[in-house]
Design an enzyme around this catalytic site. Structure first.
Site, PDB file in Angstrom:
ATOM      1  N   ILE A 190       0.865  -1.188   0.000  1.00  0.00           N
ATOM      2  CA  ILE A 190       0.000   0.000   0.000  1.00  0.00           C
ATOM      3  C   ILE A 190       0.896   1.231   0.000  1.00  0.00           C
ATOM      4  O   ILE A 190       1.808   1.351   0.826  1.00  0.00           O
ATOM      5  CB  ILE A 190      -0.937  -0.024   1.222  1.00  0.00           C
ATOM      6  CG1 ILE A 190      -1.909  -1.200   1.057  1.00  0.00           C
ATOM      7  CG2 ILE A 190      -1.685   1.293   1.361  1.00  0.00           C
ATOM      8  CD1 ILE A 190      -2.741  -1.500   2.272  1.00  0.00           C
ATOM      9  N   HIS A 194      -7.695  -4.279 -10.460  1.00  0.00           N
ATOM     10  CA  HIS A 194      -8.204  -5.025  -9.301  1.00  0.00           C
ATOM     11  C   HIS A 194      -9.158  -6.129  -9.779  1.00  0.00           C
ATOM     12  O   HIS A 194     -10.006  -5.876 -10.637  1.00  0.00           O
ATOM     13  CB  HIS A 194      -8.926  -4.060  -8.355  1.00  0.00           C
ATOM     14  CG  HIS A 194      -9.416  -4.732  -7.121  1.00  0.00           C
ATOM     15  ND1 HIS A 194      -8.579  -5.025  -6.056  1.00  0.00           N
ATOM     16  CD2 HIS A 194     -10.638  -5.214  -6.792  1.00  0.00           C
ATOM     17  CE1 HIS A 194      -9.288  -5.645  -5.125  1.00  0.00           C
ATOM     18  NE2 HIS A 194     -10.529  -5.769  -5.547  1.00  0.00           N
ATOM     19  N   ASP A 197      -8.234   0.786  -3.108  1.00  0.00           N
ATOM     20  CA  ASP A 197      -9.260   0.281  -4.035  1.00  0.00           C
ATOM     21  C   ASP A 197     -10.518   1.156  -4.113  1.00  0.00           C
ATOM     22  O   ASP A 197     -11.586   0.686  -4.508  1.00  0.00           O
ATOM     23  CB  ASP A 197      -9.662  -1.178  -3.700  1.00  0.00           C
ATOM     24  CG  ASP A 197      -8.486  -2.141  -3.806  1.00  0.00           C
ATOM     25  OD1 ASP A 197      -7.557  -1.858  -4.591  1.00  0.00           O
ATOM     26  OD2 ASP A 197      -8.479  -3.161  -3.086  1.00  0.00           O
TER      27      ASP A 197
END
Ligand code: GAR
Length: 194
Positions: free
Chosen positions: A94, A111, A147
Site C-alpha cells: 500500500i 483489481h 481500491d
C-alpha cells in the site's frame, strides 16, 4: 510524437505486466515501459522482464529502515527514468498518502473484482461464497483509500456453477489482460496526443 513513459509496479506472477510490455512493443502503441519496479525478490515477474530488456529494479521494503525511505528510493528511480505514469499490476504494497498525492491522476491499478464490490484481498473466494453470478475486473485511479479511487473501466465475467477460485481467477485474468492494455492506450493517447 513522444510516447508516454510508464513504470509498472509488480509483486507477483507478472502476467498483466507481460501483456503491457507486449502491447508497448507495438510500433503505434502510445506508451512505452521505461521501468519495472518489483518489491518481492521471489516474484516470477523479475524473470519475465529479462526477455523484454526493460530496466527492472528490485526495491525490497525489508531492506529499508522504514516505508518512507522505501518510497524515497522508488521516487528516485521514477525521477531518473523520467517516468510520467505508473501502472500497478499486482503490486501488493500500500502506497502512502504522500506518494499517492504526488502521483494522483498519473497512477492506476487493476483489481480483480467489479469495484466497489470486493475491495482488498480474496476477491474470487468472496464472490463464490456470495453465490454471485457475475464478477470481473476494474481499473481505477489510485487514491489514498485502497481500491476506492475513481473507476476508469471494468470488464465483466460470468460465474458458472462449476467455477472455483482457480477457474475464476483464470477467467478474470484473461479480461484483465485485455482491459489493461486498452485503458493504458486510451490514457496515453489523451496525455500525449500520440
Ligand atoms: C491480478 O489479478 C490483479 O488484478 C491482482 O493481482 C493479480 C496479479 O496477477 N491485483 C490485486 O489484487 C491488487 N489489489 P499478475 O501478477 O499475474 O498480473
Amino acid at each position: 510524437m513522444e510516447k508516454l513513459r510508464v513504470a509498472i509496479f509488480v509483486s507477483g506472477k507478472g502476467s498483466n505486466m507481460v501483456e503491457l510490455l507486449k502491447a508497448c512493443q507495438q510500433k503505434h502503441y502510445p506508451a512505452t515501459i521505461k521501468l519495472v519496479i518489483c518489491d518481492n525478490p521471489k516474484s516470477l515477474a523479475l524473470k519475465k522482464t529479462k526477455k523484454f530488456k526493460v530496466p527492472t529494479e528490485l526495491v525490497n521494503l525489508n531492506r529499508y529502515q522504514n516505508r518512507n525511505s522505501f518510497e524515497k528510493e522508488i521516487l528516485r528511480l521514477l525521477a531518473i527514468n523520467k517516468i510520467e505514469f505508473i501502472c500497478l499490476a499486482g503490486f501488493m504494497k500500500i502506497l502512502s498518502h504522500d506518494f499517492v498525492s504526488k502521483w494522483y491522476g498519473n497512477i492506476i491499478n487493476i483489481h480483480p473484482s467489479l469495484l466497489p464490490k470486493y475491495p482488498g484481498l480474496k476477491t474470487h473466494s468472496r464472490a463464490l461464497s456470495d453465490n454471485s453470478k457475475i464478477t470481473g475486473c476494474s481499473i481505477h485511479f489510485v487514491s489514498s483509500t485502497v481500491d476506492k479511487g475513481p473507476i476508469i473501466a471494468q470488464s465483466k465475467v460470468n460465474i458458472s456453477v462449476n467455477d472455483n477460485i482457480e477457474s475464476l481467477s483464470a477467467k478474470v485474468l484473461i479480461k484483465e489482460h485485455l482491459l489493461y492494455k486498452e485503458v493504458l492506450k486510451s490514457i496515453a493517447e489523451i496525455k500525449t496526443k500520440y
